[in-house]
Design a protein around this motif. Structure first.
Motif, short mmCIF file in Angstrom:
data_model
loop_
_atom_site.label_atom_id
_atom_site.label_comp_id
_atom_site.label_asym_id
_atom_site.label_seq_id
_atom_site.Cartn_x
_atom_site.Cartn_y
_atom_site.Cartn_z
N ASP A 44 16.87 7.48 21.04
CA ASP A 44 16.49 8.82 21.46
C ASP A 44 17.49 9.82 20.85
N TYR A 45 17.29 10.12 19.58
CA TYR A 45 18.25 10.95 18.84
C TYR A 45 18.36 12.37 19.36
N PRO A 46 17.25 13.01 19.78
CA PRO A 46 17.43 14.35 20.38
C PRO A 46 18.33 14.32 21.62
N LYS A 47 18.25 13.24 22.38
CA LYS A 47 19.11 13.10 23.57
C LYS A 47 20.57 12.93 23.14
N VAL A 48 20.81 12.18 22.07
CA VAL A 48 22.17 12.01 21.55
C VAL A 48 22.73 13.37 21.16
N ILE A 49 21.94 14.18 20.49
CA ILE A 49 22.37 15.52 20.07
C ILE A 49 22.70 16.37 21.29
N ASP A 50 21.82 16.33 22.30
CA ASP A 50 22.07 17.09 23.53
C ASP A 50 23.35 16.64 24.23
N LEU A 51 23.55 15.33 24.33
CA LEU A 51 24.76 14.81 24.98
C LEU A 51 26.02 15.21 24.20
N CYS A 52 25.96 15.10 22.89
CA CYS A 52 27.11 15.50 22.07
C CYS A 52 27.41 16.99 22.28
N ASP A 53 26.37 17.82 22.29
CA ASP A 53 26.56 19.26 22.52
C ASP A 53 27.17 19.52 23.88
N HIS A 54 26.68 18.80 24.90
CA HIS A 54 27.19 18.96 26.26
C HIS A 54 28.69 18.65 26.31
N TYR A 55 29.07 17.50 25.78
CA TYR A 55 30.48 17.11 25.82
C TYR A 55 31.35 17.96 24.90
N LEU A 56 30.80 18.39 23.79
CA LEU A 56 31.56 19.29 22.91
C LEU A 56 31.85 20.61 23.62
N SER A 57 30.87 21.14 24.35
CA SER A 57 31.07 22.41 25.05
C SER A 57 32.17 22.29 26.12
N ILE A 58 32.30 21.11 26.67
CA ILE A 58 33.34 20.88 27.69
C ILE A 58 34.70 20.66 27.02
N PHE A 59 34.76 19.72 26.10
CA PHE A 59 36.04 19.27 25.58
C PHE A 59 36.63 20.14 24.48
N ILE A 60 35.83 20.92 23.82
CA ILE A 60 36.38 21.76 22.75
C ILE A 60 37.27 22.85 23.35
N LYS A 61 37.01 23.21 24.60
CA LYS A 61 37.81 24.22 25.28
C LYS A 61 39.08 23.64 25.89
N GLU A 62 39.09 22.34 26.13
CA GLU A 62 40.22 21.68 26.78
C GLU A 62 41.40 21.55 25.81
N LYS A 63 42.53 22.07 26.24
CA LYS A 63 43.73 21.89 25.43
C LYS A 63 44.15 20.43 25.52
N GLY A 64 44.58 19.89 24.42
CA GLY A 64 45.03 18.50 24.41
C GLY A 64 43.93 17.49 24.15
N THR A 65 42.69 17.95 23.95
CA THR A 65 41.62 17.02 23.62
C THR A 65 41.88 16.45 22.23
N SER A 66 41.77 15.16 22.13
CA SER A 66 42.01 14.47 20.87
C SER A 66 41.04 14.94 19.79
N GLY A 67 41.60 15.24 18.62
CA GLY A 67 40.77 15.59 17.47
C GLY A 67 39.87 14.43 17.08
N SER A 68 40.34 13.20 17.28
CA SER A 68 39.53 12.02 16.97
C SER A 68 38.30 11.96 17.87
N PHE A 69 38.47 12.33 19.12
CA PHE A 69 37.33 12.33 20.06
C PHE A 69 36.29 13.38 19.64
N LEU A 70 36.77 14.57 19.30
CA LEU A 70 35.85 15.62 18.85
C LEU A 70 35.17 15.21 17.55
N PHE A 71 35.94 14.59 16.66
CA PHE A 71 35.36 14.08 15.42
C PHE A 71 34.23 13.10 15.72
N GLU A 72 34.47 12.16 16.63
CA GLU A 72 33.47 11.14 16.97
C GLU A 72 32.19 11.77 17.49
#
Length: 175
Positions: A1-29
């Motif tokens: 379910d690739y559209p769901k993968v995209i939605d989940l990635c967007d959801h977590y990116l919106s949360i973690f991109i704002k968090e200081k100290g979030t691993s660049g490797s995690f955001l890359f993944e």
């Protein structure tokens, strides 16, 4: 379910991109997975844009940097953005001493495809870089277990290069 993968990635990116100290490797993944999901649903422009964005979270010469650059070039080739693929290739070879050994063969095969596209007139070559067809044909002729799935890719480019050179006897031998 690739559209769901995209939605989940967007959801977590919106949360973690704002968090200081979030691993660049995690955001890359997250961005890398999102890019592959876009590729799987044939949204090539988003796949390219997303994987390009993922490179911002890698360190030059790192494993993630290498894999992102490699996949960005492959996505461009699949999307028929040949000139963009060539530009990525030029960027990559300028930094070729930074490649992990695990990727050297992949880059050798991609170099052969880039060369084939140049001689086919699909790419306007800006810099003249010598490509030795014979050397390529001799470097990767033997199929082995360590090629992990690239056997067909290697055979195809070898046949295309031989066909381009009108080496029909060698093509018959390879077949």
């Amino acid at each position: 379910d690739y559209p769901k993968v995209i939605d989940l990635c967007d959801h977590y990116l919106s949360i973690f991109i704002k968090e200081k100290g979030t691993s660049g490797s995690f955001l890359f993944e997250l961005l890398f997975k999102k890019s592959l999901a876009y590729l799987s649903i044939n949204n090539h422009s988003e796949a390219i844009a997303t994987i390009e964005r993922s490179r911002k979270f890698t360190k030059h010469g790192s494993f993630n940097w290498n894999i992102a650059l490699l996949y960005q070039l492959v996505i461009c080739l699949h999307s028929k953005y040949y000139q963009q693929a060539y530009d990525i290739y030029l960027d990559a070879i300028d930094k070729s001493n930074d490649f992990y050994d695990a990727f050297k063969e992949d880059w050798t095969v991609l170099e052969a495809y880039i060369y084939f596209l140049i001689v086919s007139g699909k790419i306007n070559e800006e810099r003249k870089k010598k490509f030795y067809i014979g050397k390529f044909l001799n470097e990767v002729p033997t199929l082995s277990k360590d090629k992990r799935g690239s056997n067909i890719t290697i055979i195809c480019i070898q046949l295309l290069l031989l066909l381009q050179r009108k080496k029909y006897d060698q093509i018959i031998d390879k077949l």
